[in-house]
Each structure stands twice: as structure tokens, then as C-alpha cells.
Design a protein around this motif. Structure first.
Motif, PDB file in Angstrom:
ATOM      1  N   LYS A   1     -10.914  -4.313  16.960  1.00  0.00           N
ATOM      2  CA  LYS A   1     -10.521  -4.731  17.283  1.00  0.00           C
ATOM      3  C   LYS A   1      -9.210  -4.923  18.421  1.00  0.00           C
ATOM      4  CE  LYS A   1      -9.025  -6.116  12.375  1.00  0.00           C
ATOM      5  NZ  LYS A   1      -8.544  -6.314  11.312  1.00  0.00           N
TER       6      LYS A   1
ATOM      7  N   ASP B   1     -10.811  -0.383  11.986  1.00  0.00           N
ATOM      8  CA  ASP B   1     -11.935  -1.399  11.316  1.00  0.00           C
ATOM      9  C   ASP B   1     -10.355  -1.695  13.078  1.00  0.00           C
ATOM     10  OD1 ASP B   1     -13.264  -2.959  10.228  1.00  0.00           O
ATOM     11  OD2 ASP B   1     -11.963  -2.863   8.545  1.00  0.00           O
ATOM     12  N   SER B   2      -9.245  -1.118  13.169  1.00  0.00           N
ATOM     13  CA  SER B   2      -8.853  -1.079  14.436  1.00  0.00           C
ATOM     14  C   SER B   2      -8.702  -1.188  15.641  1.00  0.00           C
ATOM     15  CB  SER B   2      -7.214  -0.531  14.035  1.00  0.00           C
ATOM     16  OG  SER B   2      -7.254   0.915  14.233  1.00  0.00           O
TER      17      SER B   2
END
Length: 96
Positions: A35, A31-32
Motif C-alpha cells: 500500500k 499487505d502494508s
């Protein structure tokens, strides 16, 4: 070695791997990447079909389904467990 044209963006390739039992934290890791303001060209995610270091454990791939449609991720199931080097060896074999 070919020099890079200074007008072209740097292409960054990343290799990551995960061990059985750490899938929850690994999902946060993936997920990082999404982002980030500047995404890598490709993130190779390697996991082993059979871990020689953990013969009684399997990597749970179900959480990877969440990322199947993200073009920066490429999933590689390695036949062999190369230890920490799996994150490099599996993608190199794929690229060749």
C-alpha cells in the motif's frame, strides 16, 4: 564505498522475519508494504525451518502464497535460527 548518483532513486532493501503463531499479523505487515506510495526495491522475508527457540512450533507458510507473485518480496527459509538477527543474516547469505 561508491557514491550514489543524485539522479537515481534510493534503493531501499528491507529485512523482516516472523515467529510461529504470529502469521495473521504478519500478513497485515506484508499487505502494508504493497500500500506504500514508494515501494522498497526488495523485502526479504526470512523464516526458520526449525526454530531453536521454539522447538515444538513451525512457521505456517501458507499465508505467504498470497504474496508469491509480488516481485518486491523474496522469501528465505533459513536452516538456522539466529534469533532476531535472522532478518539480516539470511538475506546477506542469499545476496552473497
Amino acid at each position: 564505498m561508491a557514491s550514489q548518483n543524485m539522479n537515481e532513486p534510493l534503493k531501499l532493501y528491507v529485512g523482516v522475519t516472523c515467529l510461529p503463531g504470529r502469521e495473521d499479523n504478519f500478513e497485515k505487515c506484508l499487505d502494508s508494504f504493497l500500500k506504500q506510495k514508494r515501494l522498497p526495491e526488495k523485502v526479504f522475508i526470512s523464516y526458520c525451518k526449525n526454530y531453536t527457540r521454539f522447538p515444538d512450533k513451525k512457521f505456517d507458510t501458507t499465508m505467504l502464497d498470497k504474496f508469491n507473485n509480488e516481485s518486491i518480496f523474496e522469501f528465505i527459509e533459513s536452516e538456522e535460527d539466529y534469533g532476531p538477527a535472522t532478518k539480516f543474516i539470511a538475506p546477506i547469505k542469499r545476496i552473497k
